[in-house]
Design a protein around this motif. Structure first.
Motif, PDB file in Angstrom:
ATOM      1  N   LEU A 187       0.845  -0.465  -0.117  1.00 24.32           N
ATOM      2  CA  LEU A 187      -0.136   0.168  -0.081  1.00 24.32           C
ATOM      3  C   LEU A 187       0.947   1.361   0.021  1.00 24.32           C
ATOM      4  O   LEU A 187       1.491   1.391   0.205  1.00 24.32           O
ATOM      5  CB  LEU A 187      -1.207  -0.017   1.395  1.00 24.32           C
ATOM      6  CG  LEU A 187      -2.222  -1.102   1.559  1.00 24.32           C
ATOM      7  CD1 LEU A 187      -2.562  -1.317   2.897  1.00 24.32           C
ATOM      8  CD2 LEU A 187      -3.200  -1.006   0.065  1.00 24.32           C
ATOM      9  N   THR A 188       0.836   1.890  -0.479  1.00 23.24           N
ATOM     10  CA  THR A 188       1.288   3.573  -0.714  1.00 23.24           C
ATOM     11  C   THR A 188       1.222   4.294   0.408  1.00 23.24           C
ATOM     12  O   THR A 188      -0.316   3.752   0.801  1.00 23.24           O
ATOM     13  CB  THR A 188       0.866   4.575  -1.427  1.00 23.24           C
ATOM     14  OG1 THR A 188      -0.761   4.818  -1.224  1.00 23.24           O
ATOM     15  CG2 THR A 188       1.012   4.129  -3.131  1.00 23.24           C
ATOM     16  N   VAL A 189       1.328   5.028   1.165  1.00 24.61           N
ATOM     17  CA  VAL A 189       1.707   5.826   2.359  1.00 24.61           C
ATOM     18  C   VAL A 189       0.160   6.677   2.398  1.00 24.61           C
ATOM     19  O   VAL A 189      -0.676   6.371   3.672  1.00 24.61           O
ATOM     20  CB  VAL A 189       2.872   6.930   2.217  1.00 24.61           C
ATOM     21  CG1 VAL A 189       2.632   7.821   3.600  1.00 24.61           C
ATOM     22  CG2 VAL A 189       4.036   6.013   2.318  1.00 24.61           C
ATOM     23  N   MET A 190      -0.425   6.876   1.253  1.00 26.15           N
ATOM     24  CA  MET A 190      -1.604   7.160   0.733  1.00 26.15           C
ATOM     25  C   MET A 190      -2.445   6.948   1.445  1.00 26.15           C
ATOM     26  O   MET A 190      -3.865   7.296   1.952  1.00 26.15           O
ATOM     27  CB  MET A 190      -2.014   8.812  -0.364  1.00 26.15           C
ATOM     28  CG  MET A 190      -0.976   9.995  -0.586  1.00 26.15           C
ATOM     29  SD  MET A 190      -1.336  10.344  -2.139  1.00 26.15           S
ATOM     30  CE  MET A 190      -2.840  10.530  -1.849  1.00 26.15           C
ATOM     31  N   GLN A 191      -2.468   5.607   0.613  1.00 27.29           N
ATOM     32  CA  GLN A 191      -3.502   4.544   0.978  1.00 27.29           C
ATOM     33  C   GLN A 191      -3.725   4.238   2.663  1.00 27.29           C
ATOM     34  O   GLN A 191      -4.945   3.642   3.189  1.00 27.29           O
ATOM     35  CB  GLN A 191      -3.214   3.391  -0.132  1.00 27.29           C
ATOM     36  CG  GLN A 191      -3.731   3.584  -1.267  1.00 27.29           C
ATOM     37  CD  GLN A 191      -3.118   2.323  -2.064  1.00 27.29           C
ATOM     38  OE1 GLN A 191      -2.043   1.661  -1.621  1.00 27.29           O
ATOM     39  NE2 GLN A 191      -4.081   1.627  -2.674  1.00 27.29           N
ATOM     40  N   VAL A 192      -2.120   3.799   2.805  1.00 27.77           N
ATOM     41  CA  VAL A 192      -2.637   3.383   4.847  1.00 27.77           C
ATOM     42  C   VAL A 192      -2.964   5.007   5.315  1.00 27.77           C
ATOM     43  O   VAL A 192      -4.086   4.644   6.414  1.00 27.77           O
ATOM     44  CB  VAL A 192      -1.229   3.639   4.949  1.00 27.77           C
ATOM     45  CG1 VAL A 192      -0.830   3.275   6.322  1.00 27.77           C
ATOM     46  CG2 VAL A 192      -0.336   1.967   4.513  1.00 27.77           C
ATOM     47  N   ALA A 193      -3.225   6.044   5.367  1.00 27.77           N
ATOM     48  CA  ALA A 193      -3.649   7.152   5.678  1.00 27.77           C
ATOM     49  C   ALA A 193      -4.963   7.132   5.419  1.00 27.77           C
ATOM     50  O   ALA A 193      -5.819   6.781   6.446  1.00 27.77           O
ATOM     51  CB  ALA A 193      -2.619   8.156   5.593  1.00 27.77           C
ATOM     52  N   GLU A 194      -5.571   6.236   4.786  1.00 25.49           N
ATOM     53  CA  GLU A 194      -7.099   7.145   4.342  1.00 25.49           C
ATOM     54  C   GLU A 194      -7.665   5.371   4.404  1.00 25.49           C
ATOM     55  O   GLU A 194      -8.893   5.354   5.454  1.00 25.49           O
ATOM     56  CB  GLU A 194      -7.480   6.712   2.571  1.00 25.49           C
ATOM     57  CG  GLU A 194      -8.564   7.258   2.212  1.00 25.49           C
ATOM     58  CD  GLU A 194      -8.902   6.630   0.009  1.00 25.49           C
ATOM     59  OE1 GLU A 194     -10.054   6.191   0.713  1.00 25.49           O
ATOM     60  OE2 GLU A 194      -7.854   6.164  -0.385  1.00 25.49           O
ATOM     61  N   ALA A 195      -7.071   4.063   4.278  1.00 23.03           N
ATOM     62  CA  ALA A 195      -7.476   2.957   5.984  1.00 23.03           C
ATOM     63  C   ALA A 195      -7.638   3.201   6.639  1.00 23.03           C
ATOM     64  O   ALA A 195      -8.398   3.286   7.353  1.00 23.03           O
ATOM     65  CB  ALA A 195      -6.093   1.910   5.166  1.00 23.03           C
ATOM     66  N   ALA A 196      -6.595   4.171   7.433  1.00 21.29           N
ATOM     67  CA  ALA A 196      -6.692   4.436   9.049  1.00 21.29           C
ATOM     68  C   ALA A 196      -7.563   5.300   9.302  1.00 21.29           C
ATOM     69  O   ALA A 196      -8.596   5.031  10.105  1.00 21.29           O
ATOM     70  CB  ALA A 196      -5.465   4.925   9.338  1.00 21.29           C
ATOM     71  N   GLN A 197      -7.824   5.887   8.906  1.00 21.84           N
ATOM     72  CA  GLN A 197      -8.830   7.656   8.781  1.00 21.84           C
ATOM     73  C   GLN A 197     -10.532   6.486   7.928  1.00 21.84           C
ATOM     74  O   GLN A 197     -11.380   6.425   9.720  1.00 21.84           O
ATOM     75  CB  GLN A 197      -8.504   8.601   7.985  1.00 21.84           C
ATOM     76  CG  GLN A 197     -10.195   9.198   7.789  1.00 21.84           C
ATOM     77  CD  GLN A 197     -12.038   8.468   7.127  1.00 21.84           C
ATOM     78  OE1 GLN A 197     -11.442   8.353   6.134  1.00 21.84           O
ATOM     79  NE2 GLN A 197     -12.209  10.018   7.621  1.00 21.84           N
ATOM     80  N   LEU A 198     -10.570   5.711   7.764  1.00 24.52           N
ATOM     81  CA  LEU A 198     -11.883   4.927   7.033  1.00 24.52           C
ATOM     82  C   LEU A 198     -12.710   3.658   8.323  1.00 24.52           C
ATOM     83  O   LEU A 198     -12.760   3.753   9.209  1.00 24.52           O
ATOM     84  CB  LEU A 198     -12.006   4.003   5.858  1.00 24.52           C
ATOM     85  CG  LEU A 198     -11.688   4.820   4.837  1.00 24.52           C
ATOM     86  CD1 LEU A 198     -10.982   4.245   3.324  1.00 24.52           C
ATOM     87  CD2 LEU A 198     -12.954   5.634   4.668  1.00 24.52           C
ATOM     88  N   TYR A 199     -10.868   2.927   8.869  1.00 25.66           N
ATOM     89  CA  TYR A 199     -11.264   2.409   9.958  1.00 25.66           C
ATOM     90  C   TYR A 199     -11.555   2.769  11.390  1.00 25.66           C
ATOM     91  O   TYR A 199     -12.700   2.517  11.962  1.00 25.66           O
ATOM     92  CB  TYR A 199      -9.876   1.276   9.871  1.00 25.66           C
ATOM     93  CG  TYR A 199     -10.634   0.745  11.407  1.00 25.66           C
ATOM     94  CD1 TYR A 199     -11.007  -0.751  10.772  1.00 25.66           C
ATOM     95  CD2 TYR A 199      -9.742   0.340  12.128  1.00 25.66           C
ATOM     96  CE1 TYR A 199     -11.129  -1.659  11.719  1.00 25.66           C
ATOM     97  CE2 TYR A 199      -9.265  -0.732  12.984  1.00 25.66           C
ATOM     98  CZ  TYR A 199     -10.286  -1.582  13.043  1.00 25.66           C
ATOM     99  OH  TYR A 199     -10.674  -2.843  14.302  1.00 25.66           O
ATOM    100  N   GLU A 200     -11.002   4.092  11.976  1.00 31.27           N
ATOM    101  CA  GLU A 200     -11.105   4.742  12.276  1.00 31.27           C
ATOM    102  C   GLU A 200     -12.570   5.223  12.688  1.00 31.27           C
ATOM    103  O   GLU A 200     -13.557   5.664  13.297  1.00 31.27           O
ATOM    104  CB  GLU A 200      -9.656   5.622  13.576  1.00 31.27           C
ATOM    105  CG  GLU A 200      -8.778   5.524  13.076  1.00 31.27           C
ATOM    106  CD  GLU A 200      -7.427   6.463  13.820  1.00 31.27           C
ATOM    107  OE1 GLU A 200      -8.040   6.797  12.941  1.00 31.27           O
ATOM    108  OE2 GLU A 200      -7.414   6.185  14.694  1.00 31.27           O
ATOM    109  N   SER A 201     -12.889   5.681  11.370  1.00 37.99           N
ATOM    110  CA  SER A 201     -14.594   6.312  11.440  1.00 37.99           C
ATOM    111  C   SER A 201     -15.519   5.361  11.716  1.00 37.99           C
ATOM    112  O   SER A 201     -16.984   5.783  11.415  1.00 37.99           O
ATOM    113  CB  SER A 201     -14.849   7.176   9.951  1.00 37.99           C
ATOM    114  OG  SER A 201     -14.885   6.019   8.805  1.00 37.99           O
ATOM    115  N   GLY A 202     -14.760   3.973  11.829  1.00 34.71           N
ATOM    116  CA  GLY A 202     -16.411   2.794  12.176  1.00 34.71           C
ATOM    117  C   GLY A 202     -16.483   2.109  11.045  1.00 34.71           C
ATOM    118  O   GLY A 202     -16.871   0.907  11.293  1.00 34.71           O
TER     119      GLY A 202
END
Length: 90
Positions: free
Chosen positions: A41-56
């Motif tokens: 995963l790219t750094v941007m994909q990981v950041a997006e994944a983290a945000q989505l996961y933390e959003s529920g």
């Protein structure tokens, strides 16, 4: 497509250039017996994944959204320092 991948292009780049999903590129490569390289995963994909996961969203929902394997997603989120929620059993 196969020639470009074999020459070093990434599946992400090919997906962008051919305006298709990354999973489509992977499917074509595998259907043509091309050995697929690990898909980090790219750094941007990981950041997006983290945000989505933390959003529920669930891990599987995030993985589906980013079109990656659930285990790849889990490892990336853990490496990003995100604490995993208890499984829901759904």
């Amino acid at each position: 497509m196969i020639a470009r991948y074999s020459a070093g292009d990434t599946t992400t780049r090919l997906a962008e250039d051919f305006d298709v999903a990354k999973s489509t590129i992977l499917g074509i490569l595998r259907a043509n017996n091309v050995v697929v390289r690990r898909q980090p995963l790219t750094v941007m994909q990981v950041a997006e994944a983290a945000q989505l996961y933390e959003s529920g969203l669930s891990l599987s929902q995030v993985a589906e959204h980013l079109q990656v394997n659930q285990e790849t997603m889990r490892v990336a989120i853990l490496k990003a320092g995100i604490t995993m929620r208890a499984p829901t059993g759904a």
